[in-house]
Design a protein around this motif. Structure first.
Motif, PDB file in Angstrom:
ATOM      1  N   VAL A  19      72.879 128.414   1.433  1.00 41.02           N
ATOM      2  CA  VAL A  19      73.228 127.149   2.090  1.00 41.02           C
ATOM      3  C   VAL A  19      72.364 126.917   3.325  1.00 41.02           C
ATOM      4  CG1 VAL A  19      75.058 126.055   3.456  1.00 41.02           C
ATOM      5  CG2 VAL A  19      75.581 126.976   1.205  1.00 41.02           C
ATOM      6  N   LEU A  20      72.250 127.933   4.157  1.00 38.50           N
ATOM      7  CA  LEU A  20      71.459 127.783   5.384  1.00 38.50           C
ATOM      8  C   LEU A  20      69.984 127.537   5.075  1.00 38.50           C
ATOM      9  CD1 LEU A  20      73.116 130.516   7.624  1.00 38.50           C
ATOM     10  CD2 LEU A  20      73.217 128.039   7.965  1.00 38.50           C
ATOM     11  N   GLN A  21      69.444 128.222   4.085  1.00 35.85           N
ATOM     12  CA  GLN A  21      68.040 128.016   3.726  1.00 35.85           C
ATOM     13  C   GLN A  21      67.819 126.593   3.215  1.00 35.85           C
ATOM     14  OE1 GLN A  21      65.404 129.920   4.398  1.00 35.85           O
ATOM     15  NE2 GLN A  21      64.059 128.384   3.515  1.00 35.85           N
ATOM     16  N   LEU A  24      67.927 124.285   6.156  1.00 38.06           N
ATOM     17  CA  LEU A  24      66.714 124.441   6.956  1.00 38.06           C
ATOM     18  C   LEU A  24      65.548 123.682   6.338  1.00 38.06           C
ATOM     19  CD1 LEU A  24      65.326 125.782   9.399  1.00 38.06           C
ATOM     20  CD2 LEU A  24      64.866 127.756   7.908  1.00 38.06           C
ATOM     21  N   VAL A  25      65.355 123.821   5.056  1.00 36.20           N
ATOM     22  CA  VAL A  25      64.262 123.114   4.374  1.00 36.20           C
ATOM     23  C   VAL A  25      64.454 121.606   4.498  1.00 36.20           C
ATOM     24  CG1 VAL A  25      63.240 122.624   2.105  1.00 36.20           C
ATOM     25  CG2 VAL A  25      63.641 124.995   2.814  1.00 36.20           C
ATOM     26  N   ASP A  26      65.678 121.119   4.261  1.00 35.61           N
ATOM     27  CA  ASP A  26      65.932 119.679   4.403  1.00 35.61           C
ATOM     28  C   ASP A  26      65.564 119.187   5.800  1.00 35.61           C
ATOM     29  OD1 ASP A  26      66.835 118.939   1.870  1.00 35.61           O
ATOM     30  OD2 ASP A  26      68.959 118.935   2.410  1.00 35.61           O
ATOM     31  N   LEU A  27      65.966 119.924   6.820  1.00 39.36           N
ATOM     32  CA  LEU A  27      65.740 119.479   8.193  1.00 39.36           C
ATOM     33  C   LEU A  27      64.276 119.578   8.611  1.00 39.36           C
ATOM     34  CD1 LEU A  27      68.961 120.983   9.761  1.00 39.36           C
ATOM     35  CD2 LEU A  27      68.438 118.536   9.470  1.00 39.36           C
ATOM     36  N   ILE A  28      63.600 120.637   8.197  1.00 38.17           N
ATOM     37  CA  ILE A  28      62.165 120.744   8.519  1.00 38.17           C
ATOM     38  C   ILE A  28      61.407 119.595   7.875  1.00 38.17           C
ATOM     39  CG2 ILE A  28      60.050 122.081   8.133  1.00 38.17           C
ATOM     40  CD1 ILE A  28      61.811 124.634   8.435  1.00 38.17           C
ATOM     41  N   ASP A  29      61.663 119.363   6.584  1.00 36.11           N
ATOM     42  CA  ASP A  29      60.921 118.295   5.911  1.00 36.11           C
ATOM     43  C   ASP A  29      61.330 116.926   6.435  1.00 36.11           C
ATOM     44  OD1 ASP A  29      58.845 117.505   4.308  1.00 36.11           O
ATOM     45  OD2 ASP A  29      60.061 117.363   2.494  1.00 36.11           O
ATOM     46  N   GLU A  66      69.073 125.385  15.309  1.00 36.49           N
ATOM     47  CA  GLU A  66      70.438 125.927  15.295  1.00 36.49           C
ATOM     48  C   GLU A  66      70.752 126.595  13.955  1.00 36.49           C
ATOM     49  OE1 GLU A  66      72.630 122.408  16.231  1.00 36.49           O
ATOM     50  OE2 GLU A  66      72.297 122.624  18.394  1.00 36.49           O
ATOM     51  N   ILE A  67      70.326 125.978  12.870  1.00 27.56           N
ATOM     52  CA  ILE A  67      70.570 126.533  11.528  1.00 27.56           C
ATOM     53  C   ILE A  67      69.823 127.856  11.373  1.00 27.56           C
ATOM     54  CG2 ILE A  67      70.081 126.162   9.061  1.00 27.56           C
ATOM     55  CD1 ILE A  67      72.498 124.512  10.081  1.00 27.56           C
ATOM     56  N   ALA A  68      68.554 127.884  11.781  1.00 28.20           N
ATOM     57  CA  ALA A  68      67.767 129.120  11.665  1.00 28.20           C
ATOM     58  C   ALA A  68      68.360 130.226  12.533  1.00 28.20           C
ATOM     59  CB  ALA A  68      66.311 128.861  12.046  1.00 28.20           C
ATOM     60  N   ASN A  77      67.204 136.207   6.986  1.00 30.83           N
ATOM     61  CA  ASN A  77      65.886 135.751   7.431  1.00 30.83           C
ATOM     62  C   ASN A  77      65.662 134.298   7.038  1.00 30.83           C
ATOM     63  OD1 ASN A  77      65.114 138.916   6.495  1.00 30.83           O
ATOM     64  ND2 ASN A  77      64.544 138.240   8.527  1.00 30.83           N
ATOM     65  N   PRO A  78      65.584 133.369   8.005  1.00 24.33           N
ATOM     66  CA  PRO A  78      65.248 131.989   7.671  1.00 24.33           C
ATOM     67  C   PRO A  78      63.772 131.899   7.302  1.00 24.33           C
ATOM     68  CG  PRO A  78      65.396 132.252  10.050  1.00 24.33           C
ATOM     69  CD  PRO A  78      65.784 133.572   9.443  1.00 24.33           C
ATOM     70  N   ASP A  79      63.447 131.015   6.377  1.00 21.08           N
ATOM     71  CA  ASP A  79      62.052 130.855   5.948  1.00 21.08           C
ATOM     72  C   ASP A  79      61.636 129.399   6.116  1.00 21.08           C
ATOM     73  OD1 ASP A  79      59.538 130.893   4.837  1.00 21.08           O
ATOM     74  OD2 ASP A  79      60.164 131.879   2.971  1.00 21.08           O
ATOM     75  N   GLY A  80      60.961 129.123   7.229  1.00 22.54           N
ATOM     76  CA  GLY A  80      60.504 127.774   7.523  1.00 22.54           C
ATOM     77  C   GLY A  80      59.006 127.604   7.345  1.00 22.54           C
ATOM     78  N   ARG A  81      58.396 128.510   6.582  1.00 20.04           N
ATOM     79  CA  ARG A  81      56.943 128.400   6.379  1.00 20.04           C
ATOM     80  C   ARG A  81      56.607 127.145   5.579  1.00 20.04           C
ATOM     81  NH1 ARG A  81      55.845 133.947   3.554  1.00 20.04           N
ATOM     82  NH2 ARG A  81      57.766 133.237   2.541  1.00 20.04           N
ATOM     83  N   ALA A  82      55.448 126.588   5.866  1.00 24.37           N
ATOM     84  CA  ALA A  82      55.013 125.346   5.207  1.00 24.37           C
ATOM     85  C   ALA A  82      55.035 125.477   3.689  1.00 24.37           C
ATOM     86  CB  ALA A  82      53.617 124.953   5.694  1.00 24.37           C
ATOM     87  N   ALA A  83      54.565 126.603   3.167  1.00 21.42           N
ATOM     88  CA  ALA A  83      54.541 126.791   1.714  1.00 21.42           C
ATOM     89  C   ALA A  83      55.953 126.796   1.139  1.00 21.42           C
ATOM     90  CB  ALA A  83      53.813 128.089   1.360  1.00 21.42           C
TER      91      ALA A  83
END
Length: 155
Positions: A19-21, A24-29, A66-68, A77-83
């Motif tokens: 859920v958190l991942q 995180l992806v939704d918010l980064i993008d 906050e999510i990360a 481990n949150p993964d906010g890498r571009a790829a």
């Protein structure tokens, strides 16, 4: 290096991690798409939409941090890498070049609607395994819903 452990374990931790991942992806993008539209916006309603896109970017950046940080507090481990974001995003991407204000409003309305639905699903999913994470997601959903309403009102 020692692993960080948190207050939840097992399947509950796996559920919350997923859920958190996703959040995180939704918010980064969302922050990236909003900035792309912000930079390339044109049209008679440029100024208010330009400013609103900054609001969306700011809320996305605040909540993604906050999510990360919640993930890390749980030993995830949150993964906010571009790829990772590029591979996992569910957000429709804006066209390249100049973006007409009406099209930006339509795109952002649809995009925020999708994020809202996923955030509400995440709120439901985390009710049992981690009410603290659920609380964070409720705050995100509230702001996403508000921005969705504000863009939708301009259609």
């Amino acid at each position: 290096m020692a692993a960080i452990t948190g207050p939840i374990t097992g399947e509950a931790k796996n559920t919350v991690a997923e859920v958190l991942q996703g959040a995180l992806v939704d918010l980064i993008d969302l922050s990236l798409v909003a900035k792309q539209a912000h930079w390339n916006l044109v049209g008679p309603h440029f100024r208010p939409i330009h400013l609103q896109l900054d609001e969306v970017t700011s809320l996305a950046r605040t909540h993604m941090d906050e999510i990360a940080e919640r993930a890390v507090a749980l030993g995830i481990n949150p993964d906010g890498r571009a790829a990772t974001v590029a591979r996992s995003t569910k957000l429709p991407q804006p066209d390249g070049g100049w973006l007409e204000d009406g099209k930006v409003v339509a795109t952002m309305t649809d995009l925020l609607d999708g994020i809202s639905k996923r955030m509400h699903e995440r709120v439901h999913t985390t009710e049992e395994p981690d009410p603290v994470t659920q609380d964070l997601l409720i705050a995100v959903a509230q702001e996403i819903d508000k921005q969705h309403w504000m863009f939708q009102a301009q259609r």
